[in-house]
Design an enzyme around this catalytic site. Structure first.
Site, mmCIF file in Angstrom:
data_model
loop_
_atom_site.group_PDB
_atom_site.id
_atom_site.type_symbol
_atom_site.label_atom_id
_atom_site.label_comp_id
_atom_site.label_asym_id
_atom_site.label_seq_id
_atom_site.Cartn_x
_atom_site.Cartn_y
_atom_site.Cartn_z
ATOM 1 N N GLU A 290 -6.648 5.153 -3.966
ATOM 2 C CA GLU A 290 -5.657 6.219 -3.741
ATOM 3 C C GLU A 290 -6.108 7.545 -4.336
ATOM 4 O O GLU A 290 -5.665 8.599 -3.912
ATOM 5 C CB GLU A 290 -4.297 5.827 -4.332
ATOM 6 N N HIS A 311 -19.403 -17.930 -2.262
ATOM 7 C CA HIS A 311 -19.342 -18.869 -1.143
ATOM 8 C C HIS A 311 -18.611 -18.274 0.048
ATOM 9 O O HIS A 311 -18.236 -18.992 0.977
ATOM 10 C CB HIS A 311 -18.688 -20.171 -1.614
ATOM 11 N N LYS A 425 4.501 5.425 6.585
ATOM 12 C CA LYS A 425 5.920 5.363 6.207
ATOM 13 C C LYS A 425 6.779 6.035 7.269
ATOM 14 O O LYS A 425 7.845 5.532 7.635
ATOM 15 C CB LYS A 425 6.143 6.076 4.862
HETATM 16 O O1 PA5 Z 1 0.003 5.463 -7.347
HETATM 17 C C1 PA5 Z 1 1.024 5.716 -6.723
HETATM 18 O O2 PA5 Z 1 1.640 6.772 -6.888
HETATM 19 C C2 PA5 Z 1 1.607 4.712 -5.754
HETATM 20 O O3 PA5 Z 1 0.782 3.643 -5.532
HETATM 21 C C3 PA5 Z 1 2.951 4.216 -6.252
HETATM 22 O O4 PA5 Z 1 2.778 3.606 -7.493
HETATM 23 C C4 PA5 Z 1 3.607 3.245 -5.275
HETATM 24 O O5 PA5 Z 1 3.646 3.776 -3.992
HETATM 25 C C5 PA5 Z 1 5.023 2.917 -5.728
HETATM 26 O O6 PA5 Z 1 5.797 4.061 -5.807
HETATM 27 P P1 PA5 Z 1 7.143 4.113 -6.584
HETATM 28 O O7 PA5 Z 1 6.888 3.834 -8.006
HETATM 29 O O8 PA5 Z 1 7.667 5.497 -6.364
HETATM 30 O O9 PA5 Z 1 8.055 3.070 -5.979
#
Ligand code: PA5
Length: 434
Positions: A290, A311, A425
């Site tokens: 990310e 494996h 989303k």
């Molecule tokens: O790193 C990030 O910001 C995301 O992976 C969030 O942790 C994830 O989408 C969950 O979001 P939230 O804590 O708002 O539910």
């Protein structure tokens, strides 16, 4: 060794001194951006201060709250997705018995710990609801935005269930919320119902939040020494702040991976020979995936659990397209002390290994594989963890967080946003609202 050290021997023949020197200025720029807090996403640098500027009052409240949860619940359910669960799951797995949830309470010494709200599977939720029907339950719902669909759906389901079982007040005593300090639907629900709340600081993003209550409360419930984790991270924050490459393994790792990327090695495999690192690898994948995957750039982070995946993925690593490099997590000290028994008939022919520690055998597999991969054209570095304890894992967390930020700056992307996750989303919500 100071708990953590890196061995770059397996990268030497793939990276020249000239390439290192040519790229040093990028590392210097990245270091300056973090130090002066003026790079992309500089409003999200709160993670850098978490180990040093601790809120002692909050740490005490986390520990008290963890005790209460231990006393009130057979099952503790952590509801969250992405950065809101991976860090906690990673660390709890590392310090738990491999069969933790199957052990009696007298041995486990804390409630069974279950992670939910990290998928949209009806089967998983149905099985969870059935499993907890006759058990005492506490929930920690974690969401920074407070609007993420997966945890929201699971939370609503569990909230209704708990309210039926314990009444509205009784349920409120078993629901713990970790979210934004003032906004979001989850925040509002928590306020209205007077749930105990913990705050995710504004300047800490989800994937950088493991050292906030997001990770610390679940860890404390699992009897993990959270202050030792923070102490290790604090040590790493000083240790990995030296701009001199030869004195900073974190910067060497960040720089080398970018040099390799520019030579077509655009996949990094994080490997471990210890299955309890499986979710640590997942945490790493999210952190780097990310943070770096932007503007059509980025090193694709993948993981393998060895020797298991030798494996399945071994052939690809050994002889597939040479666009990969490997980082291996190796724990030096073994505390399992289990040896292969000797047998009189030696029917399976294994007596040549009799009385050898299983960990010794695993380490020979590691050494043999390491050499084969390097010989096969895979640049490899090894992160050596002296001993599996909280202090060293705290160091490892900070090591990767800092390496990720530096590496993303070298790549010239904002490490701290994730604009791309909105695309799916939007489509999903359009379909659901139809
Ligand atoms: O790193 C990030 O910001 C995301 O992976 C969030 O942790 C994830 O989408 C969950 O979001 P939230 O804590 O708002 O539910």
């Amino acid at each position: 060794m100071q708990g953590l050290s890196l061995d770059f021997t397996g990268m030497k023949k793939f990276i020249s001194d000239e390439e290192i020197n040519q790229n040093l200025y990028k590392l210097n720029h990245a270091h300056n951006k973090l130090e002066q807090r003026n790079g992309l996403g500089n409003d999200m640098l709160g993670w850098m201060d978490l180990p040093t500027k601790r809120d002692e009052e909050e740490i005490s409240r986390i520990k008290e709250c963890a005790k209460r949860i231990q006393n009130q619940a057979d099952v503790f359910i952590i509801v969250g997705i992405g950065g809101s669960y991976l860090g906690a799951k990673a660390i709890i797995d590392l310090f738990s018995n491999s069969f933790s949830n199957m052990l009696p309470l007298s041995e486990r010494k804390h409630p069974q710990i279950i992670f939910a709200g990290n998928n949209l599977s009806g089967k998983y939720l149905r099985n969870l609801v059935e499993y907890i029907a006759d058990k005492d339950v506490a929930i920690n719902v974690i969401s920074k935005s407070g609007t993420t669909l997966e945890p929201a759906i699971t939370f609503r389901t569990l909230k209704v269930l708990l309210e039926e079982k314990y009444g509205i007040r009784g349920a409120a005593e078993r629901i713990y919320v970790t979210t934004d300090k003032e906004k979001g639907i989850l925040h509002d629900i928590a306020k209205e119902n007077e749930y105990e709340m913990f705050v995710i600081p504004d300047d800490v993003g989800g994937r950088y939040s493991v050292l906030t209550p997001v990770g610390l409360l679940p860890m404390a419930v699992a009897n993990i020494e959270i202050e030792d984790i923070l102490d290790g991270a604090q040590f790493a924050s000083f240790r990995y702040n030296n701009r001199k490459l030869e004195a900073n393994d974190c910067y060497r790792y960040a720089l080398y991976r970018n040099i390799l990327y520019n030579k077509g090695k655009d996949i990094e495999i994080l490997a471990s020979y210890e299955p309890s690192f499986q979710y640590f690898i997942e945490w790493f994948k999210q952190l780097f995936g990310e943070s770096e995957g932007k503007n059509h750039k980025g090193i694709f982070p993948v993981g393998v659990n060895l020797t298991t995946d030798l494996h399945s993925m071994g052939q690809m690593i050994q002889e597939g397209k040479r666009n990969i490099f490997e980082t291996v997590l190796e724990v030096k000290v073994d505390r399992s002390f289990i040896k292969l028994p000797s047998t009189e008939d030696n029917k399976d022919g294994l007596n040549y290994l009799a009385n050898k520690e299983i960990d010794y055998i695993n380490k020979q597999a590691y050494k043999g594989t390491l050499k084969a991969h390097i010989d096969g054209g895979v640049p490899t570095c090894v992160i050596e963890i002296e001993d599996l304890n909280e202090y060293n894992i705290g160091q490892l967390i900070y090591f990767f967080e800092k390496a990720c930020a530096i590496s993303a700056y070298i790549l010239d992307v904002n490490p701290f946003n994730q604009p791309g996750v909105e695309a799916y989303k939007k489509n999903m919500m359009d379909l659901l609202k139809k």
